[in-house]
Design an enzyme around this catalytic site. Sequence first.
Site, PDB file in Angstrom:
ATOM      1  N   SER A 196       0.813  -1.211   0.000  1.00  0.00           N
ATOM      2  CA  SER A 196       0.000   0.000   0.000  1.00  0.00           C
ATOM      3  C   SER A 196       0.851   1.268   0.000  1.00  0.00           C
ATOM      4  CB  SER A 196      -0.960  -0.041   1.191  1.00  0.00           C
ATOM      5  OG  SER A 196      -1.885   1.012   1.147  1.00  0.00           O
ATOM      6  N   ASP A 234      -2.607   6.414  -3.468  1.00  0.00           N
ATOM      7  CA  ASP A 234      -1.499   5.770  -2.775  1.00  0.00           C
ATOM      8  C   ASP A 234      -0.999   4.620  -3.644  1.00  0.00           C
ATOM      9  OD1 ASP A 234      -3.589   3.966  -2.388  1.00  0.00           O
ATOM     10  OD2 ASP A 234      -2.888   3.353  -0.413  1.00  0.00           O
ATOM     11  N   ASP A 264      -1.243   1.344  -3.886  1.00  0.00           N
ATOM     12  CA  ASP A 264      -2.113   0.331  -4.486  1.00  0.00           C
ATOM     13  C   ASP A 264      -3.471   0.902  -4.896  1.00  0.00           C
ATOM     14  OD1 ASP A 264      -3.159   0.615  -1.897  1.00  0.00           O
ATOM     15  OD2 ASP A 264      -3.676  -1.507  -1.728  1.00  0.00           O
ATOM     16  N   ASP A 273      -6.042   2.150  -3.427  1.00  0.00           N
ATOM     17  CA  ASP A 273      -7.314   1.995  -2.719  1.00  0.00           C
ATOM     18  C   ASP A 273      -7.650   3.252  -1.920  1.00  0.00           C
ATOM     19  OD1 ASP A 273      -5.459   1.743  -0.665  1.00  0.00           O
ATOM     20  OD2 ASP A 273      -6.371  -0.061   0.211  1.00  0.00           O
TER      21      ASP A 273
END
Length: 442
Positions: free
Chosen positions: A100, A234, A236, A238
């Site tokens: 992440s 960010d 990833d 999400d």
Amino acid sequence: MEPKERELSFGTDGVRGVANRGLLPEDALRLGLAAARRFGGVVVIGRDTRLSGRMLVSALAAGVASGGARALDLGVLPTPGVAALAARLGASAAGVVSASHNPYPDNGIKFLSGEGRKLPEETERELERLAGEPFPERPVAGEVGVVEELEDAAGTYAGAVLERLRPEVSGLRVLLDCANGAACAVAPRVFRELGVRLTVVGDAPDGTNINEGCGSTHIDRLDARGCDVAFAFDGDADRVLALDERGRVVDGDQIIAILARDLRERGLLGGGVVVTVMSNLGFFKAMERLGIPCEVTPVGDRHVAEAMRRTGAAVGGEQSGHVIVAEHATTGDGLVTALALLDVMARTGRGLSELAGVMEVYPQVLINVAVERPAREVAAAEPVKQAVEAARRELGERGRILLRPSGTEPVVRVMVEHEDEEVCRRVCEEVAGVVSEEGTGR
């Protein structure tokens, strides 16, 4: 005697560690075997742009296939894209290799259900157990699983998002910061499809620059002059944060407040909103003023998602920009959130700065204190508890303090809000100082 397997433990967002040290290919292989044993069928796997991503995906997919299941490699794809395609392709489960918003040496492995939702804690505990056990008897010959790749998974995900959400924003000046991460694979093509006047930064991943000085964790460095709106994802994708046309940050709380008010006005709010204890005091006051029911959960998107399903809430999320729009996604989706926000702007004809006025943002200071001892031990130490209680008395009804150990990093987070910014900062620094002393043993 067969050597005992290294113990793997799921935190708040999967198994994480420094790639090739705290998280090994052997670990990924064992988790793949555990997933095959627990879910069977087809396990789709996606990743972000980290250098170690291919290595860990290869091991994870090998474990799935060795366990007799089918591994479908989606390549670089946002976590919510993996979730969406899991449901679309009829998968039994999904695996995501990503850390992440963490720096590039870190990596992680997490699993989602076949419906693209976070797994219950009991299922994660079962995977932990299975990963620590010898595989009973691996399949051979024609029973061995296969590893396959899905061509243009990013395009499939982009098309699925635009099928559901296509705001009329042609000509709008938009800046995207893709954090040199998974958003690079899909966000620019979606926005170009909408016909916006697009500028993209953070779209040259080299395996080592994910989240480095860019993306939602460094939105203060983003220059959005001349744009109507900017979005920063960010690693990833999400999460997403925004900048309005004046260059001011619009965080997750404000995005949720904007979407909640719009949904209420259109009679689509359902069971209200769900946020975490970290949401700004101004958010709660705004929801009270608007008459919008608000449920509060512990930090973590799993808690938000569970509460949303239970209450029927249409929107929820975290101040960090992890927002779930129930009509369009099963998990936090930065791309969907950005499009939903653009949709409100297009339908109302209002700029983002005007929409963000739905709530007043109270001064808030957050200090992440690095600790050498276990974060939970430090947070529970008596001197820390006493410092927090003293701060709570000083802040009174005009503010609040929250202290929590991180589930993904060796830090304790100290957050203070107050009407007076000077008081806010002083109290936060005082408590953080006590935490630091306890955390280092000095």
